[in-house]
Enzyme design. Structure first.
Site, mmCIF file in Angstrom:
data_model
loop_
_atom_site.group_PDB
_atom_site.id
_atom_site.type_symbol
_atom_site.label_atom_id
_atom_site.label_comp_id
_atom_site.label_asym_id
_atom_site.label_seq_id
_atom_site.Cartn_x
_atom_site.Cartn_y
_atom_site.Cartn_z
ATOM 1 N N GLU A 95 12.229 1.952 14.049
ATOM 2 C CA GLU A 95 11.563 3.082 13.646
ATOM 3 C C GLU A 95 10.554 3.073 14.411
ATOM 4 O OE1 GLU A 95 10.052 2.591 9.650
ATOM 5 O OE2 GLU A 95 10.001 0.527 9.907
ATOM 6 N N LYS A 123 6.637 -2.080 1.703
ATOM 7 C CA LYS A 123 5.239 -1.562 2.422
ATOM 8 C C LYS A 123 3.937 -2.325 2.402
ATOM 9 C CE LYS A 123 3.147 3.247 3.241
ATOM 10 N NZ LYS A 123 3.404 3.064 4.580
ATOM 11 N N TYR A 144 0.897 -1.256 0.151
ATOM 12 C CA TYR A 144 0.195 -0.152 -0.105
ATOM 13 C C TYR A 144 0.681 1.344 -0.149
ATOM 14 C CZ TYR A 144 1.016 0.736 5.034
ATOM 15 O OH TYR A 144 1.545 1.145 6.417
ATOM 16 N N ARG A 169 -8.363 -20.214 -2.033
ATOM 17 C CA ARG A 169 -7.302 -20.133 -1.027
ATOM 18 C C ARG A 169 -6.242 -20.871 -0.991
ATOM 19 N NH1 ARG A 169 -5.913 -20.903 4.176
ATOM 20 N NH2 ARG A 169 -5.271 -19.211 5.435
ATOM 21 N N ARG A 210 8.345 3.990 -4.641
ATOM 22 C CA ARG A 210 8.377 2.945 -3.542
ATOM 23 C C ARG A 210 7.421 1.851 -3.829
ATOM 24 N NH1 ARG A 210 7.499 5.236 2.442
ATOM 25 N NH2 ARG A 210 5.182 5.575 1.395
ATOM 26 N N LEU A 240 11.219 1.315 7.161
ATOM 27 C CA LEU A 240 10.592 1.749 5.723
ATOM 28 C C LEU A 240 11.166 3.048 5.284
ATOM 29 C CD1 LEU A 240 8.013 1.100 3.803
ATOM 30 C CD2 LEU A 240 6.881 3.286 5.005
ATOM 31 N N HIS A 250 -1.658 -21.133 0.013
ATOM 32 C CA HIS A 250 -0.547 -20.288 0.149
ATOM 33 C C HIS A 250 0.037 -19.893 -0.806
ATOM 34 C CE1 HIS A 250 -1.763 -21.223 4.360
ATOM 35 N NE2 HIS A 250 -0.986 -20.663 4.923
#
Ligand SMILES: Cc1ncc(COP(=O)(O)O)c(C=O)c1O
Length: 287
Positions: free
Chosen positions: A181, A148, A33, A100, A52, A206, A102
């Site tokens: 962070e 991210k 995101y 579904r 990014r 990040l 993995h």
């Protein structure tokens, strides 16, 4: 008033927006995101945010959901349809919808793209004037917080730990006693001689866009920035401390684990950096 969101090719009311329950973002946090600020009808630092996003996607082998050119058009459309002057855009890309399992789907499936907007304002003025408290917790995230990813459970728990303790943010502290962070911010300290210190980029933090911009602005203003790890001990004995993010800007930190930082008030270096950043922010991106 319900805002308009973009969901996989359609502009819909946020209150009506839906995603498939077999979306891998929903089932496995298999997605990434970006949070981009909007100032005066303009997306702030859009280019580095898209760069990014590209890095996050390629690190996880997730395809772009559309071309970058089309994504820019969708973002512009969304701002226009929402008449969004100031706020936040939340953009999420997941590996897509598949039964579904993995392992990645073997069939080629389109990535999902969801974008929503919020008119939420920046933190209240008194937070910038008074400064905020930070608490700490041992680093317990996976080895790649530079991606991210929407997989944010340790960050969620860390932020809740802050809330529970009357603090604004929780800093993660690694095995060497160094601050990595915050749960949703980058961490900084100011040492004597006005030396500004922040952890260098690597797999363990990040690459904040606010961090990057602030380094640029500070260096252009002849301020001294050192990118190196700093310990929690150093932070507690620093003259100033602050955190940065798209939504927190440059937020002064005046207390760490109940130890007062410096004079207990936001310091001059932090205030100067906040002013530099606010100036940059209010200009938005050139259109
Ligand atoms: C873990 C983490 N670090 C740092 C940041 C700051 O990044 P940016 O300045 O791009 O908002 C964020 C923002 O969400 C974050 O989640």
């Amino acid at each position: 008033m319900s805002e308009i969101a973009y969901v996989n090719g359609r502009y819909v009311l946020t209150s009506d927006a839906m995603v498939n329950i077999e979306d891998r973002g929903y089932q496995f946090s298999d997605g990434v995101y970006e949070v981009i600020a909007v100032a005066n009808h303009s997306l702030v630092d859009l280019d580095p945010h898209l760069e990014r996003l590209d890095r996050s996607l390629s690190n996880l082998n997730i395809e772009w959901p559309c071309s970058e050119r089309v994504l820019r058009i969708i973002l512009a459309q969304l701002l226009k349809r929402n008449r969004l002057k100031d706020g936040i855009v939340y953009l999420q890309v997941t590996r897509g919808v598949a039964p579904r399992n993995h392992a990645f789907p073997t069939a080629i499936i389109p990535s999902s793209l969801v974008i929503s907007v919020s008119r939420a304002g920046r933190p209240s003025r008194d937070k910038f004037i008074e400064g905020v408290k930070v608490v700490t917790t041992p680093e317990n995230r996976w080895g790649r917080p530079d991606i991210k990813s929407v997989s944010l459970l340790p960050n969620v728990l860390a932020k809740q730990f802050a809330v529970h303790n009357g603090a604004f943010e929780t800093w993660f502290v690694d095995d060497h006693g160094a601050v990595t962070e915050g749960s949703s911010t980058n961490a900084w300290i100011v040492l004597s001689g006005q030396e500004i210190v922040t952890r260098p980029l690597g797999n363990d933090i990040l690459a904040g866009i606010t961090r990057m911009k602030l380094i640029e602005l500070a260096r252009a203003g002849n301020m001294r920035i050192t990118e190196r790890p700093f310990s929690l001990d150093e932070a507690m004995n620093a003259e100033e401390a602050f955190i940065t993010s798209t939504t927190a800007f440059v937020m002064p930190v005046v207390e760490i684990d109940e130890n007062v930082v410096g004079t207990g008030k936001p310091g001059p270096v932090t205030q100067n950096l906040l002013a530099l950043y606010e100036d940059h922010f209010s200009q938005g991106d050139e259109k």
